[in-house]
Design an enzyme around this catalytic site. Sequence first.
Site, PDB file in Angstrom:
ATOM      1  N   CYS A   2       0.853  -1.179   0.000  1.00  0.00           N
ATOM      2  CA  CYS A   2       0.000   0.000   0.000  1.00  0.00           C
ATOM      3  C   CYS A   2       0.895   1.236   0.000  1.00  0.00           C
ATOM      4  O   CYS A   2       1.930   1.265   0.655  1.00  0.00           O
ATOM      5  CB  CYS A   2      -0.929   0.095   1.195  1.00  0.00           C
ATOM      6  SG  CYS A   2      -2.081  -1.255   1.317  1.00  0.00           S
ATOM      7  N   ARG A  27       4.014  -0.285  -4.859  1.00  0.00           N
ATOM      8  CA  ARG A  27       3.788  -0.870  -3.532  1.00  0.00           C
ATOM      9  C   ARG A  27       2.453  -1.589  -3.417  1.00  0.00           C
ATOM     10  O   ARG A  27       2.204  -2.317  -2.457  1.00  0.00           O
ATOM     11  CB  ARG A  27       3.837   0.222  -2.456  1.00  0.00           C
ATOM     12  CG  ARG A  27       5.183   0.881  -2.325  1.00  0.00           C
ATOM     13  CD  ARG A  27       5.113   1.942  -1.268  1.00  0.00           C
ATOM     14  NE  ARG A  27       4.929   1.370   0.037  1.00  0.00           N
ATOM     15  CZ  ARG A  27       5.907   1.156   0.906  1.00  0.00           C
ATOM     16  NH1 ARG A  27       7.135   1.478   0.595  1.00  0.00           N
ATOM     17  NH2 ARG A  27       5.663   0.634   2.079  1.00  0.00           N
ATOM     18  N   TRP A  75      -2.980  -2.523  -1.650  1.00  0.00           N
ATOM     19  CA  TRP A  75      -2.731  -3.948  -1.845  1.00  0.00           C
ATOM     20  C   TRP A  75      -3.609  -4.636  -0.816  1.00  0.00           C
ATOM     21  O   TRP A  75      -3.360  -4.542   0.389  1.00  0.00           O
ATOM     22  CB  TRP A  75      -1.255  -4.262  -1.602  1.00  0.00           C
ATOM     23  CG  TRP A  75      -0.886  -5.682  -1.902  1.00  0.00           C
ATOM     24  CD1 TRP A  75      -0.488  -6.196  -3.097  1.00  0.00           C
ATOM     25  CD2 TRP A  75      -0.878  -6.780  -0.973  1.00  0.00           C
ATOM     26  NE1 TRP A  75      -0.243  -7.543  -2.969  1.00  0.00           N
ATOM     27  CE2 TRP A  75      -0.477  -7.929  -1.689  1.00  0.00           C
ATOM     28  CE3 TRP A  75      -1.194  -6.922   0.378  1.00  0.00           C
ATOM     29  CZ2 TRP A  75      -0.359  -9.193  -1.098  1.00  0.00           C
ATOM     30  CZ3 TRP A  75      -1.084  -8.170   0.976  1.00  0.00           C
ATOM     31  CH2 TRP A  75      -0.664  -9.280   0.242  1.00  0.00           C
ATOM     32  N   ASN A 101      -1.921   1.717   5.963  1.00  0.00           N
ATOM     33  CA  ASN A 101      -1.092   0.639   5.452  1.00  0.00           C
ATOM     34  C   ASN A 101      -0.815  -0.276   6.635  1.00  0.00           C
ATOM     35  O   ASN A 101      -0.367   0.193   7.675  1.00  0.00           O
ATOM     36  CB  ASN A 101       0.209   1.242   4.905  1.00  0.00           C
ATOM     37  CG  ASN A 101       1.115   0.205   4.286  1.00  0.00           C
ATOM     38  OD1 ASN A 101       0.713  -0.945   4.138  1.00  0.00           O
ATOM     39  ND2 ASN A 101       2.308   0.608   3.925  1.00  0.00           N
ATOM     40  N   GLY A 102      -1.092  -1.579   6.501  1.00  0.00           N
ATOM     41  CA  GLY A 102      -0.847  -2.502   7.612  1.00  0.00           C
ATOM     42  C   GLY A 102      -2.074  -3.332   7.903  1.00  0.00           C
ATOM     43  O   GLY A 102      -2.982  -3.434   7.069  1.00  0.00           O
ATOM     44  N   GLU A 487      15.988 -18.961  -7.607  1.00  0.00           N
ATOM     45  CA  GLU A 487      15.735 -17.556  -7.952  1.00  0.00           C
ATOM     46  C   GLU A 487      15.206 -17.439  -9.385  1.00  0.00           C
ATOM     47  O   GLU A 487      14.286 -16.658  -9.650  1.00  0.00           O
ATOM     48  CB  GLU A 487      17.031 -16.751  -7.756  1.00  0.00           C
ATOM     49  CG  GLU A 487      16.984 -15.293  -8.139  1.00  0.00           C
ATOM     50  CD  GLU A 487      15.940 -14.464  -7.389  1.00  0.00           C
ATOM     51  OE1 GLU A 487      15.304 -14.957  -6.450  1.00  0.00           O
ATOM     52  OE2 GLU A 487      15.741 -13.309  -7.804  1.00  0.00           O
ATOM     53  N   LYS A 491      11.613 -15.831 -10.321  1.00  0.00           N
ATOM     54  CA  LYS A 491      11.467 -14.692 -11.260  1.00  0.00           C
ATOM     55  C   LYS A 491      10.413 -15.036 -12.307  1.00  0.00           C
ATOM     56  O   LYS A 491       9.546 -14.226 -12.616  1.00  0.00           O
ATOM     57  CB  LYS A 491      12.785 -14.363 -11.977  1.00  0.00           C
ATOM     58  CG  LYS A 491      13.850 -13.682 -11.165  1.00  0.00           C
ATOM     59  CD  LYS A 491      13.547 -12.257 -10.781  1.00  0.00           C
ATOM     60  CE  LYS A 491      12.790 -12.189  -9.498  1.00  0.00           C
ATOM     61  NZ  LYS A 491      13.488 -12.071  -8.269  1.00  0.00           N
ATOM     62  N   GLU A 494       6.749 -15.228 -10.794  1.00  0.00           N
ATOM     63  CA  GLU A 494       6.237 -13.924 -10.346  1.00  0.00           C
ATOM     64  C   GLU A 494       5.682 -13.084 -11.484  1.00  0.00           C
ATOM     65  O   GLU A 494       4.653 -12.444 -11.339  1.00  0.00           O
ATOM     66  CB  GLU A 494       7.389 -13.102  -9.759  1.00  0.00           C
ATOM     67  CG  GLU A 494       7.737 -13.384  -8.355  1.00  0.00           C
ATOM     68  CD  GLU A 494       8.868 -12.472  -7.911  1.00  0.00           C
ATOM     69  OE1 GLU A 494       8.675 -11.775  -6.908  1.00  0.00           O
ATOM     70  OE2 GLU A 494       9.935 -12.451  -8.550  1.00  0.00           O
ATOM     71  N   LYS A 609       5.653  -4.542  -3.751  1.00  0.00           N
ATOM     72  CA  LYS A 609       7.099  -4.491  -3.588  1.00  0.00           C
ATOM     73  C   LYS A 609       7.565  -4.763  -2.160  1.00  0.00           C
ATOM     74  O   LYS A 609       8.517  -5.477  -1.941  1.00  0.00           O
ATOM     75  CB  LYS A 609       7.594  -3.118  -4.057  1.00  0.00           C
ATOM     76  CG  LYS A 609       9.093  -2.960  -4.055  1.00  0.00           C
ATOM     77  CD  LYS A 609       9.737  -3.811  -5.116  1.00  0.00           C
ATOM     78  CE  LYS A 609      11.236  -3.787  -5.071  1.00  0.00           C
ATOM     79  NZ  LYS A 609      11.792  -4.956  -5.772  1.00  0.00           N
TER      80      LYS A 609
END
Length: 614
Positions: A2, A27, A75, A101-102, A487, A491, A494, A609
């Site tokens: 957020c 975000r 988000w 946010n949270g 990784e 990638k 995602e 993010k």
Amino acid sequence: MCGIVGYIGFRDAYPILVKGLHRLEYRGYDSAGIALMNEEKNLSVYKTKGRVNDLEEYVLDKDISGTIGIAHTRWATHGEPSNTNAHPHYSQTETLALIHNGIIENYAVLKAELQKKGYTFHSTTDTEVLVQFIEYIKQLHKCDLFSAVQIALGQVVGAYAIAVMEKGNPDQIIAARKSSPLVIGIGDGEYFIGSDASPIIEYTNKVIYLDDEEIAVIKRHEEPQIVTIGNVRKTPQIKELEMSLSELERGGYPHFMLKEIFEQPQSLTNCMSGRINVEGTNVTLSGIIDHKDKFLNARRIVIIACGTSWHAGIIGEYLFEELCRIPVVVEYASEFRYRNPVVYPDDVVIAISQSGETADSLAAIELARKSGAFVYGVCNVVGSSIPRNTDSGSYTHCGHEIGVASTKAFTAQVAVLTMMALTIAKEKKTIDDKKYTDTIKELQNIPGKISQILDLNEEIRQLSYIFTYAQNFIYLGRGYNYPIALEGALKLKEISYIHAEGYPAAEMKHGPIALIDNEMPIVIIATNDTIYEKVVSNIQEIKARNGRVIAIINEGDEVIKSMADHCIEIPATKECLDPLLSVIPLQLLAYHIAVNKNRDVDMPRNLAKSVTVE
Ligand code: F6R
């Protein structure tokens, strides 16, 4: 997670807020909203599901005047992305508007109490509960907004960064934080609020980072007042931002992710600068040297991290064990924090995080510190929560990373871990002089070698067309390249939404080999290291089952070229530095496949993010 932005000053707030939302969209991006107060002191909230562009369209026929406002890009945590669940949320009487946010963990209890008192709710969010609760407290105690926020937050369990505005009070925004970042930018007669500095840097480089449980009263004509929930007055510490505006622009690249992949030669040079001497004979990390005894006497190293940073952590494990002969365990922060782990006071805990705000990593750090361990942070975002909550640390200095899929932060983390291992190994005398200087010299060659790999971009793009419609992928690697297999798979999933699994190559025969048929692409990292022959055998096992092999090999490797379906040739390096090179083609492959599939590379679905919630 957020994005929060706020403005109070003398200019029109709307353009500043919307620009800020665009900068913060990485975000969270499932809905967006804005609250503004006009000259008549009316408070208006406009919000909509979708991106910031959708919000801009939505407000076309609305009154967007006013020099004070708050805005949010979401988000979703509680409640699906929808117009009603978007922030800001009004209180019952529509006199307060709040962005958050949270997660408010005791929202259900608070909501039930408020419902009994006749409060009604439009959304399914925890945020609406918080703003209603603040209004309830304000009425109950007949107090001002600051006191109501202070009392309410004293009864709230959870994590938050909030900003609140009050109808009829055009001179004040109240902001507060706990376990979720909040920054106040100080302009000339104006103030800015951000969940990070990206919406602020264009206007000022002077900021105040709020600490946990601090509430800021931001008034138009006064210095911000900072008071804790427990009513302790704090003197604001003004810091200077290091970020530059160009870091926030795509600079001609179609996506931030591609820009950040291509920045790696420079970001790694920056990461090493001032740490490795010009002659390439010495590496010093002051965060280690200042606490040398902790590392020399460490019973073990515990590495905690999440996602890509956790993959960097496994490389750290291999480095510390090989070079420093210190036992290492690598833990997902989210597991570590809840599984009642054994932590010794003579453990060194290393927390790795790009954002420095990951909620699980912060909680794991708290647990480690309570157990008396020395905690070292490896972080990218200067001034973020992890560096402020650790005993020492090293910044990765790779610049602002905006693409949701982490690329340049990962290589910088690996470079820092390598420099840490070299620094400790030298102090511990577990490395001979030749290996020490050879490794440092080769580390200095890495940016140049990455540039050579980046020249293969077009070749990798062509290769990506062949595999764009694959349903599944397997990524295999061994030794230092095993975490790179993890990784590479992360990638790809995602940003392309293709299912991908990373495995240690030798584990394949214990199960995943059953998946191999002539439709299955297998990316195998097969550089010329100590277990090269074993990896060659693994490729043969795959070919015997008609799997389609894409091999990452060292230049001129004719053996694997004769076996694999496709090869990407990268320069050779020292084995312990291999991950810094072998990850680059995998970043590019994932990127191009995602672009071919028309995915939103920088803002993939369901992700954000910085994961500031559990
Ligand atoms: C993957 C990715 C995430 C993060 C993870 C940890 O591309 O970006 O997996 O690595 O959420 O984030 P930080 O490093 O900020 O703690």
